[in-house]
Every structure is written in C-alpha cells, then in structure tokens.
Design a protein around this motif. Sequence first.
Motif: not given
Length: 409
Positions: A106, A108, A134-136, A186, A191, A219, A222, A248
């Motif tokens: 996943s 995360a 947002f990283h999980g 990111e 997110e 990251d 996404q 993803k």
Amino acid sequence: MKADEAISIEQRLMASVYSKRPVVAVRGKGARIWDSEGREYIDCMGSYGVSIIGHCHPKLVEAICRQASELISCHGSLYNDKRSEFLEKLSRVTPKGVDRAFLGNSGAEAVECALKLARKYTGRKEIIAMMGAFHGKTMGALSATWDKKYRAPFEPLVPGIRHVPFGNLERLREAISPETAAVIVEPIQGEGGIKLPPEGYLKGVRDLCDEKGILLILDEIQTGLGRTGRMFACEHWSVVPDIMCIGKAIAGGIPMGVTVAKEEVMSALKRGEHTSTFGGNPLACAAASATLDIITGEGLPERASRLGPRLMEGLLALKERHNAIREVRGMGLMIGIEMKHDVYNVIMKSLEKGLLILDAGRNVLRFLPPLVIEEAQLDRAIGILDEAMGDVAGGETGGRVPDRAAEGI
Ligand SMILES: *Cc1c(COP(=O)(O)O)cnc(C)c1O
C-alpha cells in the motif's frame, strides 16, 4: 444482490470510516462504472487515482488471470520470475539511479519504509514534512500527514517529525537541525487540495538537502505513473530524489506499494530489518508488470499532458459561468477546482447525473480520471459538472452538509 441490501450490510458490518456515496459499483470498463441497477457513471474519481489505465484493461485482466493459475503467493525469501520481470521494468522508468526497490502492499507502507530507511541510512531521527501533506494513515505515515483531524485522536505519534509550510524554502532551512534525516514532500499536494509547488521550489529543496547532507523523499503515490503528464512528476522540474514512494496505480488496482531508493541508501537496510509477507507476491507483480507495459505502450503520460489542458480549459470556462468557483489548478489529469463553499452538494448532484468526482478537503473538487478517458467523456463530465453547479447554486439541493469528520480514503 439488491443495492439496498448491499448498502445495509456494509453499514452494519464494516467499520464506518469512509464517507460513502450511495452507489453500489459492480462493473467497470475504461473510464466508466456501472452500479447494481445498471446506471452508468463517468469515473473521474478513478478509485482515488488508482485507475490510471482504466477499469478492467484487457491486458491487465489477462495478466492477472494467467498468473492466478501459475502462482499467487511466493515469499520474498524465494526468487520469482514475475517479480524480477517487474523490477527490471520499474527500473527503466524511475529516475536515474533510483532503482533499488522494496515491495510492499500500500501507499502508507511505501512511506513507512521510506521513513525507516531515512533513519537507518543517516543514523538521525528527525523528518521534516509539509503542512497540507498526506502520506497515509498507518502510525508512521500518519505522523508525516498534516491534517489534525486524522492525527489528533491517535497521539502520541512517531516523534521527531515536524511540519513546515509547503512552498517556503526559508522555513524549511530554519527547520533543519543536525538531527534531520530527511525531507518528505509530495511534488503536487493531492489530498491537501491539488497544491502546486511555487516555481523553483522542488529544485530548491533538492539543493538544500544536498547542502545539508540530508535525504529527499518524494511521495509520488498520487502524482506518479503518468498522472501529471510525465512518468513521475519530479521530471517536470528535473529533480531526482534519494527515495521515492509509489503506490495507487502501480499494480492496476491490485494492492501494491513500492519504495525505490538509490542503491547506496537502500543498502542501509539489512536482512530482516524490513520485510512483508505479501510484499512482491507474483500476482501483484504480474499485474504491475502489465500495468507498466500499458502505461508506456499506450503513451499514457503523453495522453495526460494532452488531455489535461483540454479539461483545464473546459473547467476555466465553467469558472466564467459559476461565481462559486474560486480557482482551477493542476497538471496533466490531476486537477482541482477550489470553490467558495463546501463541495459536498456538488459531488452528490453530479452523482445523480452520472459523474463520479472527488473532493480534496472541504472546498476543492478533484479530478483523477483514468488517463485512458476519451475526449467525449471528459466533455460530458464538464457538462454534468456545469449542470450540477447550476442546480446547487439555484438552491435545488441546498440543505445541510453532513458532518464529514470521519471522511476516509
Ligand atoms: C493515497 C496516498 C497515500 C496513501 O496510500 P494508501 O495506499 O491509502 O496507504 C500516501 N501518499 C499520497 C500522496 C497519497 O495520495
């Protein structure tokens, strides 16, 4: 099974951590999804960005079916043909020199590995993340995630992770200490509301990391795999990370997360220090291998860079017509529409009209469609959004926006 029945079972038996839309999805093809009543939707949610190659791509279906009858599980302590095939393909598309992979299950998990790796390689404890990041939601990844509503109920989290404003190099410089191991960022915050970095920012972060001798973790969970118009978003700014997280879309919807790093960095992890029972299983690897073939073979990054401006143009035209739109921004087929109000009603109204679309925070609508989406489908999506915004502005849906504190990804 009837829609009502499926809904009531999930409501009764599943942890209620997702803010659900009242759709029982049963089938998908390309950028379309059908529900249990046979209603068709244009899918601009793309399973939160997973469905880069579209739903049920025939080559992916074939690869999964074929592998399922060969070998499904194979622990990392044995070698495997499909795993090695995938690793080689992956090494051809990741930034140069960033090709030593840890295979997990996943996004995360890909972040967890990156954080552990940064500590192990540098022997230092601190990580700097970004506000809005947002990283999980596993403990380590959550500690790097910014949103307080995700973090606060679960404290104490992993110590030594601090947040600085995304886009501000000076504040980043001030936050670096002799104990800093890495910066995690990111390239475009997803997110967090589809936030693009200011010009020169990522290059600046890279230079600062080099100057201070700390690692740069990107990251790309996404933004990666063609979403923004390049295989990885960092290519837009010619920035090469030390560690990169991929997730993803990587296995076309079969769970997989990958952490890639420079050889020198990844070699800091010794035998047994980080493993996963399912990590690198042949089924996921065969799916990921087929997914990479499809992304490169069908030129999906180029397609995203061609279709992105078309979608952007259509949405900017909506801005002329709808006063409630504050800004449209994004890159490739990762586009956000910032509204002056909560987007919940627009999402629900679009759903009624056959369009699945995401939010990114309370007031941003987000497009993460499959990159195989057709021009006519994009145009139709814009048309539906236009109608939905008109209806909402006309007060047709009005009403209360439910408490979305338990929103989940
Ligand atoms: C989705 C996402 C994650 C987490 O991935 P999961 O598979 O949900 O754990 C991490 N980082 C970014 C940028 C994401 O978009």
